[in-house]
Design an enzyme around this catalytic site. Structure first.
Site: not given
Length: 203
Positions: A174-176
């Protein structure tokens, strides 16, 4: 003839931390972070010896993790317990094209730098907030972390071995992904402003 970089002259006032936000601004390569969240940001800035050159801690901002996602940026430390720090932040916003944060919903407003306030400082400001569960809806007050969003999205059910229960995907997808999509959204907003003259956008 030397060509200018595509974002030459664009200034980003960056209040992001940890991974998703810094990964977005890494694509834009400008930053002005805050130390007001030292409890979490310390884990990135003061990373373990395994990510510090020669395993020797010699001060903040030397960890490999922190520098990987903050290369090419300029930064300063602001303690928002002091009024002078907030005034400095307002001056930065007034000179910026983009204002970005990845706090939980409502936090940037509590700090006094929400979209309505930002517009007063810079009428054509472009603002983006990468709160994990959005600014509206029943989950908006939850704080999001990548490891929790992987199973929540259903991705965990697609990983692991046959006959085994759902497994974590290996890292926080989800982060990148949020960072890359946010960078694209900001480029689109900049393009729209350049073509129409219509700024003052909240994403």
């Amino acid at each position: 003839m030397t060509r200018k970089p595509p974002l030459a002259g664009i200034r980003v006032c960056d209040f992001t931390w940890v991974w998703a936000g810094p990964y977005c601004t890494l694509q834009l390569a400008i930053s002005a972070p805050s130390h007001s969240h030292r409890d979490q940001d310390a884990s990135v800035r003061d990373a373990p010896a395994s990510t510090v050159p020669n395993g020797e801690f010699k001060g903040l901002d030397r960890s490999g993790y922190f520098n990987q996602y903050n290369q090419g940026k300029k930064s300063l430390s602001l303690n928002f317990k002091h009024p002078e720090a907030k005034e400095i932040a307002r001056k930065l916003i007034a000179k910026s094209d983009i204002l970005i944060n990845n706090f939980a919903a409502g936090i940037i407003e509590k700090m006094g730098f929400g979209f309505e306030e930002a517009k007063k400082l810079k009428s054509d400001i472009i603002m983006i907030t990468l709160s994990g569960y959005g600014d509206t809806g029943p989950w908006k007050d939850f704080v999001a972390y990548g490891p929790a969003q992987v199973p929540l999205s259903g991705l965990s059910s697609l990983t692991g071995y046959k006959g085994f229960p759902p497994m974590h995907a290996g890292f926080s997808y989800a982060d990148p992904n949020a960072g890359v999509h946010a960078a694209f959204a900001l480029l689109t907003a900049l393009y729209h402003r350049a073509k129409t003259g219509d700024g003052s956008t909240s994403i």
